[in-house]
Design an enzyme around this catalytic site. Structure first.
Site, PDB file in Angstrom:
ATOM      1  N   LYS A 192       0.836  -1.197   0.000  1.00  0.00           N
ATOM      2  CA  LYS A 192       0.000   0.000   0.000  1.00  0.00           C
ATOM      3  C   LYS A 192       0.876   1.254   0.000  1.00  0.00           C
ATOM      4  O   LYS A 192       0.703   2.137  -0.814  1.00  0.00           O
ATOM      5  CB  LYS A 192      -0.919   0.002   1.231  1.00  0.00           C
ATOM      6  CG  LYS A 192      -1.801   1.218   1.318  1.00  0.00           C
ATOM      7  CD  LYS A 192      -2.796   1.161   2.471  1.00  0.00           C
ATOM      8  CE  LYS A 192      -3.642   2.424   2.491  1.00  0.00           C
ATOM      9  NZ  LYS A 192      -4.646   2.415   3.593  1.00  0.00           N
ATOM     10  N   GLU A 198      10.705  -4.790   4.157  1.00  0.00           N
ATOM     11  CA  GLU A 198      10.759  -6.214   3.770  1.00  0.00           C
ATOM     12  C   GLU A 198      10.376  -6.373   2.297  1.00  0.00           C
ATOM     13  O   GLU A 198      11.039  -7.090   1.542  1.00  0.00           O
ATOM     14  CB  GLU A 198       9.801  -7.044   4.640  1.00  0.00           C
ATOM     15  CG  GLU A 198      10.146  -7.106   6.104  1.00  0.00           C
ATOM     16  CD  GLU A 198       9.354  -6.089   6.914  1.00  0.00           C
ATOM     17  OE1 GLU A 198       9.102  -4.981   6.397  1.00  0.00           O
ATOM     18  OE2 GLU A 198       8.981  -6.407   8.042  1.00  0.00           O
ATOM     19  N   GLY A 252      -4.883  -1.724   5.023  1.00  0.00           N
ATOM     20  CA  GLY A 252      -4.102  -2.847   4.502  1.00  0.00           C
ATOM     21  C   GLY A 252      -4.718  -4.185   4.846  1.00  0.00           C
ATOM     22  O   GLY A 252      -4.882  -5.057   3.991  1.00  0.00           O
ATOM     23  N   ARG A 253      -5.170  -4.346   6.108  1.00  0.00           N
ATOM     24  CA  ARG A 253      -5.714  -5.641   6.513  1.00  0.00           C
ATOM     25  C   ARG A 253      -7.143  -5.850   6.043  1.00  0.00           C
ATOM     26  O   ARG A 253      -7.761  -6.850   6.315  1.00  0.00           O
ATOM     27  CB  ARG A 253      -5.606  -5.807   8.026  1.00  0.00           C
ATOM     28  CG  ARG A 253      -6.132  -4.634   8.818  1.00  0.00           C
ATOM     29  CD  ARG A 253      -5.680  -4.702  10.273  1.00  0.00           C
ATOM     30  NE  ARG A 253      -6.087  -3.511  11.011  1.00  0.00           N
ATOM     31  CZ  ARG A 253      -5.370  -2.388  11.055  1.00  0.00           C
ATOM     32  NH1 ARG A 253      -4.212  -2.327  10.416  1.00  0.00           N
ATOM     33  NH2 ARG A 253      -5.799  -1.343  11.742  1.00  0.00           N
ATOM     34  N   GLU A 338      -4.271  -6.294  14.985  1.00  0.00           N
ATOM     35  CA  GLU A 338      -3.727  -5.010  14.508  1.00  0.00           C
ATOM     36  C   GLU A 338      -4.825  -3.947  14.495  1.00  0.00           C
ATOM     37  O   GLU A 338      -4.547  -2.758  14.574  1.00  0.00           O
ATOM     38  CB  GLU A 338      -3.110  -5.162  13.112  1.00  0.00           C
ATOM     39  CG  GLU A 338      -2.270  -3.953  12.693  1.00  0.00           C
ATOM     40  CD  GLU A 338      -1.395  -4.215  11.484  1.00  0.00           C
ATOM     41  OE1 GLU A 338      -1.838  -3.928  10.363  1.00  0.00           O
ATOM     42  OE2 GLU A 338      -0.260  -4.707  11.659  1.00  0.00           O
ATOM     43  N   HIS A 369      -4.604 -32.448  18.635  1.00  0.00           N
ATOM     44  CA  HIS A 369      -3.384 -33.169  19.057  1.00  0.00           C
ATOM     45  C   HIS A 369      -2.259 -32.191  19.352  1.00  0.00           C
ATOM     46  O   HIS A 369      -1.089 -32.568  19.409  1.00  0.00           O
ATOM     47  CB  HIS A 369      -2.983 -34.160  17.964  1.00  0.00           C
ATOM     48  CG  HIS A 369      -4.078 -35.119  17.613  1.00  0.00           C
ATOM     49  ND1 HIS A 369      -4.215 -36.356  18.216  1.00  0.00           N
ATOM     50  CD2 HIS A 369      -5.131 -34.987  16.762  1.00  0.00           C
ATOM     51  CE1 HIS A 369      -5.301 -36.947  17.729  1.00  0.00           C
ATOM     52  NE2 HIS A 369      -5.872 -36.146  16.837  1.00  0.00           N
ATOM     53  N   LYS A 497       9.899  -0.775  13.359  1.00  0.00           N
ATOM     54  CA  LYS A 497      10.443  -0.518  12.021  1.00  0.00           C
ATOM     55  C   LYS A 497      11.604   0.471  12.101  1.00  0.00           C
ATOM     56  O   LYS A 497      12.658   0.278  11.499  1.00  0.00           O
ATOM     57  CB  LYS A 497       9.345   0.052  11.117  1.00  0.00           C
ATOM     58  CG  LYS A 497       8.252  -0.933  10.734  1.00  0.00           C
ATOM     59  CD  LYS A 497       7.227  -0.238   9.819  1.00  0.00           C
ATOM     60  CE  LYS A 497       6.105  -1.157   9.411  1.00  0.00           C
ATOM     61  NZ  LYS A 497       5.099  -0.466   8.545  1.00  0.00           N
TER      62      LYS A 497
HETATM   63  O1  F6P Z   1       1.969  -4.283   9.904  1.00  0.00           O
HETATM   64  C1  F6P Z   1       2.021  -2.936   9.608  1.00  0.00           C
HETATM   65  C2  F6P Z   1       1.535  -2.725   8.199  1.00  0.00           C
HETATM   66  O2  F6P Z   1       1.479  -1.362   7.916  1.00  0.00           O
HETATM   67  C3  F6P Z   1       0.187  -3.381   7.944  1.00  0.00           C
HETATM   68  O3  F6P Z   1      -0.896  -2.620   8.383  1.00  0.00           O
HETATM   69  C4  F6P Z   1       0.239  -3.539   6.451  1.00  0.00           C
HETATM   70  O4  F6P Z   1      -0.727  -4.469   5.983  1.00  0.00           O
HETATM   71  C5  F6P Z   1       1.682  -4.041   6.268  1.00  0.00           C
HETATM   72  O5  F6P Z   1       2.437  -3.333   7.262  1.00  0.00           O
HETATM   73  C6  F6P Z   1       2.249  -3.846   4.887  1.00  0.00           C
HETATM   74  O6  F6P Z   1       2.158  -2.491   4.542  1.00  0.00           O
HETATM   75  P1  F6P Z   1       2.287  -2.117   2.974  1.00  0.00           P
HETATM   76  O7  F6P Z   1       1.106  -2.778   2.272  1.00  0.00           O
HETATM   77  O8  F6P Z   1       2.213  -0.619   2.928  1.00  0.00           O
HETATM   78  O9  F6P Z   1       3.586  -2.679   2.481  1.00  0.00           O
END
Ligand code: F6P
Length: 538
Positions: A192, A198, A252-253, A338, A369, A497
């Site tokens: 987003k 990452e 995002g979620r 979150e 189990h 972060k």
């Molecule tokens: O976990 C933090 C967060 O901002 C989430 O809300 C989001 O889904 C994820 O990192 C990835 O963010 P982006 O889609 O901006 O890479």
């Protein structure tokens, strides 16, 4: 709280004896799903009090505000209109007074054209060959939703192989590179913000891998992007024509319904994706219109808060009896924790009550189990949501019937338990002598009276999966209203972060002892970094 003290003394089983209509009263249907909450430790008075609480928290008004595109995400001054992503043509879903459904439909149309060109072999890579493998690079909401839906709908998948890379751990890409051919692999960079470290690290590695094989010109044929941030996408080298946008009013979620769902469209095709949207839309309409006592997300949300805030149960367990929902709990974990893992309310005040409990779980019957011992005999009570799928997507009908039997049995066993008299009667024939007989008997007692919900899906098809996911999205919102917190921001993830950058420096530069703001780095971090530096091979 007085009522909670009274209810704690009640055996749930007795409630069924006192009220023959309990199951009817404590269940509801919506969008093809059936929810049974009759095994909750709650009376009819409990429900009445919870509905009064909902009214006191102005839940109906909050639902109206959500659907009207108001800035319910108050700290970021944004709407949270993920329902618009699954609204059919002709629907009016406003953000700042402007109907956003037309632009949603435009993006869906672009997604369909693109996905069909890849799926039917028209889209060619740098060597002129068609695409056999798609890799989605994204994390959190840019990974968990599409990953979970692709797995859940595997029965509907075509020949295109869809992979997901989220973790910064180089293992993910390194293992995948061994299986893939650059000329036949398409990468979707989903982010987003398009600033997540990452994702950008994995994307840069993937880019180098493709360029090494096909040259710089290959990037245009092997990378597309999904993002709100067109500028950063362009800077990465992906043109606008290969960028699928979504909007800042999509959390995002809550974004799997948007272009973030592109891997799903590539896996199962747009018609199935539209069925997913349609099921979610049906749940939206139910949530918007159903009276509170028969409103499925409201019932789930209120009883969840009852368990958390009045019965003081500190965790919530979710157990789908469906192997293809193995990623469901991961997706739900981000959605719930979150969204509502907050301790400051909408007015900036520290809350003096629990908000979301820890949400965890696993698939049945495997979970039986793993952690069901705790659920049956642990000192703490962990309410369980059982999710059962009535019709299998395979031909092994006998096994499926057994699977369902286990799911039903576990919920009943948690409810009933096994008392000392029953255990002693069972042990009598063994002729075991005291005192070991008494110890053994007490060790085999199950307290029971452990609450659970059971949710029935007719099939694990796109429509009912969409309804299921929307159900939990709205449950999350209901609880945020009860707890008066913002379900749509996530400031808690920022510090980690920021510190990651400092952590990197400490690992690379032994002289670094202070943080960005000059603050001392904790001695633990320094000692650990020094040890890692000393023991690292390269
Ligand atoms: O976990 C933090 C967060 O901002 C989430 O809300 C989001 O889904 C994820 O990192 C990835 O963010 P982006 O889609 O901006 O890479």
């Amino acid at each position: 709280m007085t009522h909670a003290r009274e209810v704690r003394q009640i055996r749930i089983l007795d409630l069924f004896k006192q009220d023959r209509g309990r199951v009817d009263r404590f269940s509801c249907e919506a969008a093809g799903l059936y929810l049974d909450v009759s095994k909750q430790q709650a009376t009819r008075r409990t429900l009445r009090l919870l509905f009064k609480l909902a009214q006191a928290r102005r839940l109906p008004n909050a639902i109206r505000r959500l659907f009207s595109g108001e800035a319910v995400n108050s700290t970021e001054n944004r709407a949270a209109l993920h329902m618009a992503l699954r609204s059919p043509p002709g629907t009016f879903m406003p953000v700042a007074g402007r109907n956003v459904v037309p632009e949603v439909l435009d993006v869906l149309a672009r997604m369909e054209r693109f996905a069909e060109s890849v799926r039917n072999g028209e889209w060619r890579g740098y060597s002129g060959e068609s695409i056999t493998d798609v890799v989605n690079i994204g994390i959190g909401g840019s990974d968990l939703g599409p990953r979970m839906v692709c797995q859940a709908l595997a029965a509907y998948a075509g020949t295109l192989r869809v992979h997901f890379v989220a973790n910064l751990d180089g293992t993910c890409l390194s293992d995948l590179f061994r299986q893939l051919t650059p000329s036949r692999t398409l990468f979707i960079i989903t982010s987003k913000t398009f600033t997540t470290q990452e994702t950008l690290s994995n994307a840069a590695t993937a880019r180098r891998w493709v360029v090494a094989a096909g040259g710089e010109a290959a990037v245009g044929r092997h990378f597309v992007a999904v993002s709100v941030n067109a500028v950063e996408v362009q800077r990465f080298g992906i043109p606008a024509k290969h960028t699928f946008t979504f909007w800042d009013w999509v959390g995002g979620r809550y974004s799997l319904w948007s272009a973030v769902g592109l891997p799903v469209v590539l896996a199962v095709g747009m018609s199935r994706f539209r069925e997913l949207l349609s099921g979610a839309h049906a749940m939206d309409e139910h949530f918007r219109a159903a009276p509170l006592p028969k409103n499925m997300p409201v019932l789930l949300g209120l009883l969840g808060a009852w368990n958390t805030n009045f019965l003081n149960y500190t965790s919530q367990v979710v157990v789908p009896y469906a192997q293809r929902l193995e990623h469901f709990v991961d997706w739900l974990g981000q959605l719930e924790m979150e969204s509502n893992g907050k301790s400051v309310d909408l007015d900036g005040r520290a809350v003096n009550y629990t908000t979301t409990p820890v949400l965890w779980g696993g698939v049945g019957t495997s979970a039986q189990h793993a952690f069901f011992q705790l659920l049956h005999q642990g000192p703490a009570v962990h309410p369980v949501d059982f999710i059962l799928v009535i019709e299998p997507a395979h031909e092994l009908a006998d096994q499926h019937r057994l699977l369902l039997a286990h799911g039903l049995a576990q919920a009943s066993a948690l409810l009933r338990g096994k008392d000392l008299v029953t255990v002693q009667r069972e042990l009598a024939p063994t002729g075991l002598q005291q005192p070991s007989a008494d110890v053994l008997a007490r060790s085999r007692v199950l307290p029971g009276n452990r609450p659970s919900n059971t949710l029935l899906l007719p099939r694990l098809d796109p429509y009912h999966l969409g309804a299921l996911l929307a159900l939990y999205e709205h449950r999350t919102y209901v609880q945020s209203v009860l707890w008066h917190v913002n379900a749509f921001d996530q400031f808690g993830v920022e510090l980690g972060k920021q510190m990651a950058q400092r952590g990197l420096q400490v690992l690379e530069e032994p002289s670094v002892h202070a943080g960005a703001g000059g603050e001392d780095l904790d001695p633990s971090l320094q000692r650990l970094a020094a040890r890692i530096r000393r023991l690292q091979k390269h």
